[in-house]
Design a protein around this motif. Structure first.
Motif, PDB file in Angstrom:
ATOM      1  N   LEU A 161       3.745   2.221   9.080  1.00 33.92           N
ATOM      2  CA  LEU A 161       3.319   2.513   7.710  1.00 33.92           C
ATOM      3  C   LEU A 161       1.878   3.007   7.744  1.00 33.92           C
ATOM      4  O   LEU A 161       1.014   2.374   8.340  1.00 33.92           O
ATOM      5  CB  LEU A 161       3.421   1.256   6.839  1.00 33.92           C
ATOM      6  N   THR A 162       1.626   4.132   7.087  1.00 39.48           N
ATOM      7  CA  THR A 162       0.282   4.711   7.106  1.00 39.48           C
ATOM      8  C   THR A 162       0.099   5.648   5.910  1.00 39.48           C
ATOM      9  O   THR A 162       0.940   5.676   5.003  1.00 39.48           O
ATOM     10  CB  THR A 162       0.030   5.469   8.428  1.00 39.48           C
ATOM     11  N   ASP A 163      -0.986   6.410   5.905  1.00 44.29           N
ATOM     12  CA  ASP A 163      -1.324   7.351   4.831  1.00 44.29           C
ATOM     13  C   ASP A 163      -1.569   6.627   3.512  1.00 44.29           C
ATOM     14  O   ASP A 163      -1.196   7.104   2.442  1.00 44.29           O
ATOM     15  CB  ASP A 163      -0.225   8.400   4.672  1.00 44.29           C
ATOM     16  N   PHE A 164      -2.188   5.456   3.580  1.00 49.01           N
ATOM     17  CA  PHE A 164      -2.465   4.683   2.372  1.00 49.01           C
ATOM     18  C   PHE A 164      -3.537   5.385   1.528  1.00 49.01           C
ATOM     19  O   PHE A 164      -4.467   5.984   2.062  1.00 49.01           O
ATOM     20  CB  PHE A 164      -2.947   3.279   2.747  1.00 49.01           C
ATOM     21  N   LEU A 185       0.827  -1.209   0.000  1.00 49.06           N
ATOM     22  CA  LEU A 185       0.000   0.000   0.000  1.00 49.06           C
ATOM     23  C   LEU A 185       0.861   1.258   0.000  1.00 49.06           C
ATOM     24  O   LEU A 185       0.477   2.270  -0.606  1.00 49.06           O
ATOM     25  CB  LEU A 185      -0.924  -0.010   1.223  1.00 49.06           C
ATOM     26  N   MET A 186       2.017   1.220   0.661  1.00 43.95           N
ATOM     27  CA  MET A 186       2.919   2.373   0.643  1.00 43.95           C
ATOM     28  C   MET A 186       3.454   2.637  -0.761  1.00 43.95           C
ATOM     29  O   MET A 186       3.591   3.801  -1.181  1.00 43.95           O
ATOM     30  CB  MET A 186       4.089   2.139   1.602  1.00 43.95           C
ATOM     31  N   ARG A 187       3.756   1.583  -1.502  1.00 42.35           N
ATOM     32  CA  ARG A 187       4.274   1.759  -2.866  1.00 42.35           C
ATOM     33  C   ARG A 187       3.217   2.301  -3.808  1.00 42.35           C
ATOM     34  O   ARG A 187       3.551   2.902  -4.842  1.00 42.35           O
ATOM     35  CB  ARG A 187       4.818   0.423  -3.402  1.00 42.35           C
ATOM     36  N   SER A 220       7.681  -5.074  -3.911  1.00 40.91           N
ATOM     37  CA  SER A 220       6.590  -4.623  -3.050  1.00 40.91           C
ATOM     38  C   SER A 220       5.521  -3.839  -3.789  1.00 40.91           C
ATOM     39  O   SER A 220       4.456  -3.566  -3.233  1.00 40.91           O
ATOM     40  CB  SER A 220       7.147  -3.766  -1.897  1.00 40.91           C
ATOM     41  N   ASP A 221       5.800  -3.468  -5.048  1.00 35.68           N
ATOM     42  CA  ASP A 221       4.779  -2.769  -5.841  1.00 35.68           C
ATOM     43  C   ASP A 221       3.853  -3.751  -6.550  1.00 35.68           C
ATOM     44  O   ASP A 221       2.902  -3.339  -7.236  1.00 35.68           O
ATOM     45  CB  ASP A 221       5.429  -1.841  -6.862  1.00 35.68           C
ATOM     46  N   SER A 222       4.085  -5.049  -6.389  1.00 32.36           N
ATOM     47  CA  SER A 222       3.247  -6.083  -7.000  1.00 32.36           C
ATOM     48  C   SER A 222       2.311  -6.678  -5.960  1.00 32.36           C
ATOM     49  O   SER A 222       2.778  -7.204  -4.938  1.00 32.36           O
ATOM     50  CB  SER A 222       4.117  -7.182  -7.615  1.00 32.36           C
TER      51      SER A 222
END
Length: 373
Positions: free
Chosen positions: A180-183, A83-85, A117-119
């Motif tokens: 990790l946040t701000d998705f 989700l971050m990517r 991680s973008d997949s």
């Protein structure tokens, strides 16, 4: 109707009702279910799947794990990385490759373990693989060394606490204390959309039903009966010719994978994952869910997770400082008066009424015999 049919049917009806009332009825209607409530229910279902994984190892194999928060958090971090990517250049610093916290820390490139991680497919594999691998490595070392009882519980607690301290460090590359946040979105769909929230809720309910079906199949199978025998008397199982450590590792891995999937479903609905999810207190609370719901029943674990999570939501809103006292009191009351948990309440009442009816029938028979004599 078996417990499997009952649980799956209940989940289907509840999911259909909540989704229909959210999408069809307008806000202000008595039948409308708000998006906030849908998200809250989705979180409860994630907890139910997590409780199911704990009950699988504790209720049926006798392994009291105080570290299942580690598997839950690792699955959540794997989903959080994806989700971050997806944020891309919409972050605060506008970097299309690096998450904001990496830019802030002056990182030049992604760490090697962020590769892929973008997949979504790759990270979905990681959601299953990483918790499962940790469960296999830890279980192999612990069970083949014949560690059990309170010593095993302490080891699982130490494992999750070590991960908690590791993930707090900025050098780890997982956002440190903030996590990790701000998705923004998932698979191109906005996480702020009501429709996306409903879809996530439905997927969570489906995964809970699948997890329950898998767990039900396991405990009813031959391997499940061996696992239950290990819980009752491991030494006898060993003398018969089985290797209990192999079965314990197997059930521990399945449980860890279910917990990781629960964590992955939890993150997009809650919107954050941080090292606090590794807290040993969270793992202890999971055990309390199972104990209150009914250890060794599967559906009892679901009941316990839903009841305690709802009570926590209400208590923390009304009297935040009183929640831990209320949780402890509930645990003590259930232990004293409902040793089989909430799931055993109905059978207990039925048995009580049957004994009462039998006593009345016996008294009536005695009265009639006295009258005849």
């Amino acid at each position: 109707m078996t417990s499997l049919h009952f649980v799956v049917t209940t989940l289907f009806v509840a999911t259909l009702y909540v989704s229909f009332c959210n999408l069809v009825f307008e806000p202000g209607s008595a039948l409308h279910v708000s998006t906030y409530t849908v998200t809250l229910l989705g979180k409860y279902l994630c907890y139910a799947l997590l409780a199911l994984s704990v009950d699988l190892v504790w209720g049926y194999c006798g392994i009291l794990s105080l570290g299942h928060g580690a598997f839950f958090a690792l699955g959540g971090y794997a989903m959080g990385m994806y989700l971050m990517r997806q944020i891309g250049d919409r972050g605060v610093y506008g970097n299309p490759e690096l998450p904001d916290f990496m830019v802030f820390l002056n990182w030049d490139s992604l760490p090697w373990y962020w590769a892929g991680s973008d997949s979504f497919i790759w990270m979905a594999v990681m959601v299953v693989l990483i918790p499962g691998l940790l469960a296999y490595v830890f279980g192999s070392m612990a069970f083949k060394s014949r560690v059990s009882g309170v010593y095993l519980s302490i080891m699982t607690q130490a494992m999750t606490y070590a991960l908690l301290l590791a993930f707090f460090r900025n050098e780890m590359g997982f956002g440190g204390n903030n996590g990790l946040t701000d998705f923004k979105d998932i698979l191109g769909f906005s996480l702020q959309s009501d429709t996306t929230r409903i879809v996530l809720f439905i997927i969570t309910a489906v995964m809970l039903a699948i997890g329950y079906a898998i767990s039900h199949y396991i405990v009813k199978s031959k391997m499940g009966r061996v696992v239950t025998a290990i819980r009752d008397s491991e030494s006898r199982v060993r003398f018969v010719g089985y290797k209990p450590e192999n079965y314990k590792v197997w059930i521990f891995v399945v449980s860890g994978v279910l917990a990781g999937i629960a964590g992955a479903l939890y993150v997009p609905q809650v919107g954050i994952i941080n090292p606090g999810e590794f807290s040993p207190l969270n793992s202890i609370e999971m055990v309390i869910w199972v104990a209150i719901g009914g250890r060794g029943t599967l559906y009892g674990a679901i009941i316990g997770a839903l009841v305690v999570s709802y009570a926590k939501t209400r208590f923390t809103a009304i009297m935040p400082e009183a929640w831990l006292f209320a949780l402890g009191g509930l645990f003590v009351l259930v232990t004293l008066f409902l040793p089989k948990g909430l799931a055993g309440l109905a059978p207990q009442l039925i048995a009580k009424f049957k004994r009462s009816d039998s006593a009345k029938a016996a008294d009536t028979a005695d009265t009639k015999s006295e009258v005849k004599s």
